[in-house]
Design an enzyme around this catalytic site. Structure first.
Site, PDB file in Angstrom:
ATOM      1  N   PRO A  84       0.988  -1.218  -0.020  1.00 47.08           N
ATOM      2  CA  PRO A  84       0.062  -0.048   0.001  1.00 47.08           C
ATOM      3  C   PRO A  84       0.816   0.971   0.041  1.00 47.08           C
ATOM      4  CG  PRO A  84       0.160  -0.744   2.080  1.00 47.08           C
ATOM      5  CD  PRO A  84       0.848  -1.807   1.408  1.00 47.08           C
ATOM      6  N   VAL A  86       0.391   5.606  -0.306  1.00 41.80           N
ATOM      7  CA  VAL A  86      -0.529   6.734  -0.503  1.00 41.80           C
ATOM      8  C   VAL A  86       0.094   7.362  -1.809  1.00 41.80           C
ATOM      9  CG1 VAL A  86      -1.024   8.920   0.209  1.00 41.80           C
ATOM     10  CG2 VAL A  86      -0.560   7.465   1.739  1.00 41.80           C
ATOM     11  N   CYS A 167       2.397   3.664   9.071  1.00 48.24           N
ATOM     12  CA  CYS A 167       2.518   4.701   8.456  1.00 48.24           C
ATOM     13  C   CYS A 167       3.397   5.750   9.435  1.00 48.24           C
ATOM     14  CB  CYS A 167       1.160   5.467   8.005  1.00 48.24           C
ATOM     15  SG  CYS A 167       1.614   7.176   7.414  1.00 48.24           S
ATOM     16  N   LYS A 208      -0.760  -4.477   9.056  1.00 51.27           N
ATOM     17  CA  LYS A 208       0.650  -4.052   8.518  1.00 51.27           C
ATOM     18  C   LYS A 208       1.292  -3.286   9.566  1.00 51.27           C
ATOM     19  CE  LYS A 208       3.172  -2.245   4.445  1.00 51.27           C
ATOM     20  NZ  LYS A 208       4.363  -1.379   5.303  1.00 51.27           N
ATOM     21  N   GLY A 277      10.542  -5.326   2.668  1.00 51.04           N
ATOM     22  CA  GLY A 277      12.063  -4.595   2.965  1.00 51.04           C
ATOM     23  C   GLY A 277      13.025  -5.359   1.973  1.00 51.04           C
ATOM     24  N   ALA A 300       7.596  -2.044  -2.226  1.00 46.16           N
ATOM     25  CA  ALA A 300       6.975  -0.812  -2.489  1.00 46.16           C
ATOM     26  C   ALA A 300       8.056  -0.318  -3.392  1.00 46.16           C
ATOM     27  CB  ALA A 300       6.867   0.145  -1.082  1.00 46.16           C
ATOM     28  N   GLU A 301       9.189   0.100  -2.536  1.00 50.72           N
ATOM     29  CA  GLU A 301      10.355   0.939  -3.469  1.00 50.72           C
ATOM     30  C   GLU A 301      10.796   0.169  -4.809  1.00 50.72           C
ATOM     31  OE1 GLU A 301      11.691   3.719  -3.241  1.00 50.72           O
ATOM     32  OE2 GLU A 301      10.839   4.589  -1.496  1.00 50.72           O
TER      33      GLU A 301
END
Length: 643
Positions: A84, A86, A167, A208, A277, A300-301
């Site tokens: 997830p 934003v 977050c 999460k 990660g 994510a990254e």
């Protein structure tokens, strides 16, 4: 002997919690199947994963469906997951990642409170299509009722509900959600939120989290979440957010996969863990799962830079010619979350594109009206200087409130179904005349590898999806520059891309990029532009350094003054000004500018930098923040993807 006794007690406790968890999952699955059957759904285990791919080999004429589940916990795969983010895991990007191998995707973070109360918010923040499955709806919540209400609204449009406890943004601290709920004092609240969600819906509840201060604390939290009704925990292998924490594991540095591995070992094989990660390439995906023994990897990254991160799960490049994939093309956007007709869900809050800000302004206006009533009853001498200042802002507050209400009315009008349009509810009837076979397109795995290697082609594919499924321009720019970063920098088009105001302008930049890449001799290096870009980068680094120094000073000040809350001063005046606010304040007299600046909580930011035509004369020596005002294209990358 005592150690052995405690060891046996822990084994018994683990066995007991495992039995309860298995029983709970059976209870969850049974009514879900019955419910689907009652609705006459033809969807079974084989077609539950609507990110459908069918794999065949050229040496065989038969076609076998790809496994929809690679785990005993859910009827869908959790092995290759889009995290997830934003403004970054929106529908268009989810569909792109699914095509190139993602088996599970999360929505961006949504506010459970706003989602449960505002239909306008739901229409603006949540989009999905039948092919966007399996899907996890990701909510920030600090109230069990809000979380349960939001979960009910999306239960039929997704496959799991996720609670955000990861977050690290400053807004999460102020709003009391995300990783700031991981303190021991909030543990009961967190468990109540998970229980409320688990009881409210038939689908699984995910959570999460980030690592706690010690490994034993993290393991204890995961066990408590399991007991409360969580069916899966995704762990970001960095410590929970704290502005005071420094070094690797805070917001920078490698994720601590060894701790995730220890948590997985403690939780056992019967409880799924996702590892988040240190994933940049597919080799990292394989290594992560091998080292942590997790049930799946979340990226994510890595997937932002390479949406085809998981493509190798279909087969290697060498096998590309021998593997064919039938990929279902996504449907048009016809559905939004249903209107809030659930009597259990509160509808007291006013819907709007900026409901939180609207409520603040309404509260200010009510305060001003009370002061006016006091003046009317007792005279002007009865109020102090602070109250006089508040009275002076009435016109400004009313004007800003009217702007929000106009925007709210405009958005409501735009999202209202027009006569003759098909049903826009999530439960609306599907087009029974369309044959799913007509929507399938066959690709060889080799072709997908070639397409993913061409970053310009990949960006074009994303832009086509962004046109079909409306995306905020800032997200479009963000994804384009992440996918094409090296090329944009090489041909000095990054500045032009970031300044784009529409998808059309971004597409024009991509066209230039394509021409220069095909014919490098047509590109002329601009030294002035390179100098400007270098100066902008140096300025950004200076501001980041000043920010860290400022935070350290404020923490020391709070400590010196005896505050238990060391971050007290960091929350005062930290709100970043918007372009609209700056334009409005420029029209006011100077004395009103300063007053409004403080009232709007911008006091950490340099007033002269934003409002003085010559800028701030102190420049690098200024102790206040020199950060550009927020506009439509603003994207604070570290905050957006950190959750």
């Amino acid at each position: 002997e005592r150690k052995e006794e405690r060891k046996e007690e822990r084994k018994e406790e683990r066995k007991s919690s495992t039995d309860k968890s298995k029983k709970r999952r059976k209870e969850l699955k049974k009514p879900r199947k019955e419910s689907k059957k009652a609705k006459g759904s033809k969807q079974g285990k084989d077609d539950h994963d609507t990110c459908t791919t069918t794999t065949t080999t050229t040496s065989s004429s038969t076609s076998t469906p790809a496994s929809t589940s690679d785990n005993p916990h859910f009827p869908f795969s959790i092995r290759h997951t889009l995290a997830p983010m934003v403004g970054a895991s929106e529908l268009a990007f989810r569909l792109l990642c699914r095509k190139y191998g993602a088996t599970l995707a999360y929505t961006p973070m949504m506010s459970a409170a706003e989602f449960s109360r505002s239909e306008v918010y739901r229409r603006a923040e949540f989009q999905t299509v039948p092919e966007d499955r399996p899907l996890v709806c990701h909510f920030a919540a600090s109230d069990p009722k809000d979380f349960a209400a939001a979960a009910r609204l999306v239960e039929d449009a997704c496959d799991a509900i996720d609670l955000n406890l990861g977050c690290p943004q400053r807004t999460a601290y102020v709003g009391h959600f995300g990783s700031y709920l991981l303190d021991a004092k909030d543990r009961q609240l967190v468990l109540d939120i998970v229980r409320a969600g688990s009881r409210a819906v038939r689908i699984p509840i995910f959570v999460k989290i980030r690592l706690l201060d010690t490994l034993s604390d993290t393991i204890k939290l995961c066990r408590q979440l399991r007991e409360a009704g969580a069916s899966l925990v995704a762990i970001h292998g960095r410590y929970r957010a704290s502005f005071e924490r420094k070094g690797a594991g805070a917001r920078d540095g490698p994720a601590m996969l060894d701790q995730i591995a220890a948590v997985k070992e403690a939780m056992g094989d019967d409880f799924p863990i996702l590892s988040n990660g240190n994933v940049i390439s597919h080799n990292d995906v394989v290594a992560n799962m091998k080292d942590t023994k997790a049930d799946g990897v979340m990226s994510a990254e890595g997937i932002l830079d390479d949406p085809a991160l998981y493509l190798e799960r279909f087969g290697s490049r060498e096998e590309g010619d021998n593997i064919s994939l039938d990929i279902i093309q996504p449907s048009p956007l016809t559905g939004v979350p249903p209107a809030n007709n659930d009597s259990r869900v509160s509808t007291s809050a006013s819907p709007g594109p900026d409901t939180k800000k609207k409520r603040k302004l309404q509260k200010k206006l009510r305060g001003i009206e009370k002061i006016e009533a006091k003046v009317s009853a007792e005279g002007a001498e009865s109020i102090n200087s602070s109250q006089q200042e508040k009275l002076a802002t009435k016109t400004c507050v009313e004007k800003e409130l009217s702007v929000i209400e106009e925007a709210e009315a405009k958005l409501a009008n735009e999202t209202k179904p027009k006569p003759g349009e098909e049903d826009t509810s999530a439960d609306g009837d599907k087009d029974e005349t369309s044959d799913p076979k007509d929507k399938k397109v066959s690709y060889s795995l080799k072709q997908l590898y070639e397409d993913s290697d061409d970053r310009v082609k990949l960006a074009r594919e994303y832009l086509a999806l962004a046109r079909r499924y409306p995306v905020k321009i800032r997200s479009v720019i963000f994804h384009t520059r992440r996918m094409c970063r090296d090329l944009l920098n090489r041909f000095q088009l990054m500045e032009e891309c970031v300044a784009s105001k529409s998808i059309g302008e971004v597409e024009a930049v991509i066209e230039k990029l394509e021409r220069y890449d095909a014919n490098p001799e047509t590109f002329t290096y601009d030294r002035d532009k390179a100098r400007r870009e270098k100066e902008a980068l140096e300025k950004k680094r200076r501001e980041e350094g000043k920010r860290k120094a400022y935070e350290a000073r404020m923490i020391r000040k709070a400590k010196r003054e005896g505050f238990d809350d060391r971050e007290f001063y960091l929350r005062q005046g930290a709100e970043m000004p918007t372009v609209e606010t700056v334009s409005y304040l420029k029209e006011l007299p100077k004395d009103e500018q300063l007053r409004e600046w403080k009232i709007r909580e911008h006091s950490q930011h340099c007033l002269a930098y934003h409002l003085d035509p010559q800028g701030c004369k102190r420049d690098r020596a200024c102790a206040f923040l020199h950060v550009d005002a927020k506009g439509d294209n603003t994207f604070v990358e570290s905050d957006e993807v950190a959750g």
